[in-house]
Design a protein around this motif. Structure first.
Motif, mmCIF file in Angstrom:
data_model
loop_
_atom_site.group_PDB
_atom_site.id
_atom_site.type_symbol
_atom_site.label_atom_id
_atom_site.label_comp_id
_atom_site.label_asym_id
_atom_site.label_seq_id
_atom_site.Cartn_x
_atom_site.Cartn_y
_atom_site.Cartn_z
ATOM 1 N N ALA A 56 11.002 19.494 -37.144
ATOM 2 C CA ALA A 56 11.942 18.869 -38.075
ATOM 3 C C ALA A 56 12.610 19.908 -38.982
ATOM 4 O O ALA A 56 13.800 19.805 -39.273
ATOM 5 C CB ALA A 56 11.244 17.805 -38.911
ATOM 6 N N GLY A 57 11.867 20.921 -39.410
ATOM 7 C CA GLY A 57 12.434 21.943 -40.282
ATOM 8 C C GLY A 57 13.524 22.745 -39.596
ATOM 9 O O GLY A 57 14.598 22.961 -40.156
ATOM 10 N N ALA A 58 13.275 23.178 -38.369
ATOM 11 C CA ALA A 58 14.277 23.944 -37.615
ATOM 12 C C ALA A 58 15.504 23.082 -37.314
ATOM 13 O O ALA A 58 16.636 23.553 -37.407
ATOM 14 C CB ALA A 58 13.664 24.473 -36.323
ATOM 15 N N PHE A 59 15.267 21.828 -36.966
ATOM 16 C CA PHE A 59 16.359 20.889 -36.679
ATOM 17 C C PHE A 59 17.230 20.705 -37.918
ATOM 18 O O PHE A 59 18.465 20.763 -37.843
ATOM 19 C CB PHE A 59 15.748 19.557 -36.224
ATOM 20 N N LEU A 60 16.600 20.520 -39.077
ATOM 21 C CA LEU A 60 17.320 20.346 -40.327
ATOM 22 C C LEU A 60 18.056 21.623 -40.718
ATOM 23 O O LEU A 60 19.213 21.576 -41.128
ATOM 24 C CB LEU A 60 16.345 19.927 -41.427
ATOM 25 N N VAL A 82 11.623 12.427 -43.241
ATOM 26 C CA VAL A 82 10.508 13.374 -43.398
ATOM 27 C C VAL A 82 10.931 14.717 -43.992
ATOM 28 O O VAL A 82 10.085 15.546 -44.316
ATOM 29 C CB VAL A 82 9.783 13.622 -42.054
ATOM 30 N N GLY A 83 12.240 14.944 -44.111
ATOM 31 C CA GLY A 83 12.697 16.221 -44.628
ATOM 32 C C GLY A 83 14.049 16.108 -45.298
ATOM 33 O O GLY A 83 14.807 15.166 -45.034
ATOM 34 N N ALA A 84 14.336 17.074 -46.168
ATOM 35 C CA ALA A 84 15.597 17.100 -46.891
ATOM 36 C C ALA A 84 15.967 18.541 -47.201
ATOM 37 O O ALA A 84 15.099 19.412 -47.291
ATOM 38 C CB ALA A 84 15.479 16.308 -48.187
ATOM 39 N N PHE A 96 14.663 12.568 -51.489
ATOM 40 C CA PHE A 96 14.989 13.959 -51.802
ATOM 41 C C PHE A 96 14.041 14.478 -52.882
ATOM 42 O O PHE A 96 13.470 15.565 -52.752
ATOM 43 C CB PHE A 96 16.452 14.053 -52.254
ATOM 44 N N HIS A 97 13.861 13.703 -53.922
ATOM 45 C CA HIS A 97 12.962 14.083 -55.007
ATOM 46 C C HIS A 97 11.527 14.236 -54.506
ATOM 47 O O HIS A 97 10.876 15.265 -54.719
ATOM 48 C CB HIS A 97 13.015 13.035 -56.119
ATOM 49 N N ASP A 98 11.024 13.205 -53.835
ATOM 50 C CA ASP A 98 9.610 13.167 -53.465
ATOM 51 C C ASP A 98 9.235 14.249 -52.450
ATOM 52 O O ASP A 98 8.182 14.877 -52.577
ATOM 53 C CB ASP A 98 9.237 11.792 -52.914
ATOM 54 N N ILE A 99 10.072 14.467 -51.451
ATOM 55 C CA ILE A 99 9.801 15.491 -50.433
ATOM 56 C C ILE A 99 9.712 16.866 -51.087
ATOM 57 O O ILE A 99 8.788 17.641 -50.826
ATOM 58 C CB ILE A 99 10.878 15.463 -49.328
ATOM 59 N N ASN A 100 10.659 17.169 -51.961
ATOM 60 C CA ASN A 100 10.676 18.482 -52.601
ATOM 61 C C ASN A 100 9.601 18.632 -53.662
ATOM 62 O O ASN A 100 8.981 19.693 -53.779
ATOM 63 C CB ASN A 100 12.069 18.768 -53.162
ATOM 64 N N ALA A 101 9.350 17.585 -54.438
ATOM 65 C CA ALA A 101 8.295 17.657 -55.450
ATOM 66 C C ALA A 101 6.942 17.886 -54.782
ATOM 67 O O ALA A 101 6.095 18.610 -55.324
ATOM 68 C CB ALA A 101 8.287 16.386 -56.289
ATOM 69 N N LEU A 127 21.480 27.532 -49.973
ATOM 70 C CA LEU A 127 20.645 26.606 -49.226
ATOM 71 C C LEU A 127 19.390 26.437 -50.080
ATOM 72 O O LEU A 127 18.696 27.412 -50.350
ATOM 73 C CB LEU A 127 20.301 27.175 -47.851
ATOM 74 N N THR A 128 19.139 25.221 -50.531
ATOM 75 C CA THR A 128 18.067 25.020 -51.497
ATOM 76 C C THR A 128 17.365 23.689 -51.287
ATOM 77 O O THR A 128 17.872 22.805 -50.602
ATOM 78 C CB THR A 128 18.625 25.120 -52.943
ATOM 79 N N LYS A 129 16.199 23.585 -51.856
ATOM 80 C CA LYS A 129 15.415 22.349 -51.815
ATOM 81 C C LYS A 129 15.213 21.859 -50.392
ATOM 82 O O LYS A 129 15.420 20.696 -50.079
ATOM 83 C CB LYS A 129 16.050 21.267 -52.692
ATOM 84 N N MET A 130 14.784 22.777 -49.528
ATOM 85 C CA MET A 130 14.475 22.405 -48.154
ATOM 86 C C MET A 130 12.985 22.154 -48.040
ATOM 87 O O MET A 130 12.174 23.041 -48.297
ATOM 88 C CB MET A 130 14.883 23.499 -47.171
ATOM 89 N N GLY A 131 12.642 20.942 -47.662
ATOM 90 C CA GLY A 131 11.242 20.592 -47.517
ATOM 91 C C GLY A 131 11.032 19.569 -46.421
ATOM 92 O O GLY A 131 11.921 18.774 -46.119
ATOM 93 N N VAL A 132 9.850 19.617 -45.816
ATOM 94 C CA VAL A 132 9.424 18.641 -44.813
ATOM 95 C C VAL A 132 8.045 18.149 -45.256
ATOM 96 O O VAL A 132 7.195 18.945 -45.659
ATOM 97 C CB VAL A 132 9.360 19.266 -43.401
ATOM 98 N N LEU A 133 7.833 16.839 -45.187
ATOM 99 C CA LEU A 133 6.550 16.267 -45.582
ATOM 100 C C LEU A 133 5.408 16.871 -44.765
ATOM 101 O O LEU A 133 5.562 17.134 -43.572
ATOM 102 C CB LEU A 133 6.564 14.755 -45.388
#
Length: 162
Positions: A93-97, A64-66, A17-22, A79-85
């Motif tokens: 992956a983003g739409a699925f998440l 790959v995403g969170a 969660f940290h790494d994907i968003n950072a 809805l916050t901290k949404m990211g995909v590597l």
């Protein structure tokens, strides 16, 4: 979507969660203190107060995403901290998440679901619009000052026919 799986928050996924968003925040913006607070303490800042975090796994690539639902009031979530590597973009992956997060917000009884963003995140804004989020000046006025980088606020119409 083939090859994509949703996972609920577990302590062993906190670093992802940290790494994907950072990664995505650092690539486009500056990590603000409010980002650090959430990314370094996801259980305390998101889960314990009644929110949730979901992850998307892509076959062969791992997590790959969170994305998080941060409870900001009774029946109200950001809805916050949404990211995909970077390495997994373009696979849906983003739409699925995002679809999973909207379904999760509904299951949690959300009556208000909103997000804060920045116009520089044009791809994300299009994804949110396609999912049904609408630009909302009221949300901007109420919550927009939370981040220096925020210049867009959107609201999901939870009251529409399901």
């Amino acid at each position: 979507m083939t090859g994509l799986t949703i996972h609920a928050y577990r302590d062993d996924l906190a670093q992802a969660f940290h790494d994907i968003n950072a990664q995505w925040i650092g690539a486009m913006y500056r990590l603000e203190q409010t980002d650090r607070d959430v990314l370094e303490h996801p259980f305390e800042r998101i889960i314990a107060p009644g929110g949730d975090i979901l992850f998307v796994e892509a076959a062969g690539l791992g997590i790959v995403g969170a994305c998080a639902l941060q409870r900001t009031g009774p029946d109200q979530y950001e809805l916050t901290k949404m990211g995909v590597l970077d390495t997994a973009r373009g696979r849906g992956a983003g739409a699925f998440l995002l679809d999973a997060m909207i379904a999760r917000a509904k299951a949690m009884g959300a009556r208000r679901l909103y997000l804060l963003s920045n116009a520089k995140s044009a791809t994300a804004i299009r994804l949110y619009e396609k999912a049904g989020f609408r630009h909302d000046p009221g949300i901007m006025a109420e919550f927009g000052a939370r981040y220096e980088r925020c210049n867009i606020a959107m609201l999901y119409p939870l009251d529409r026919a399901q």
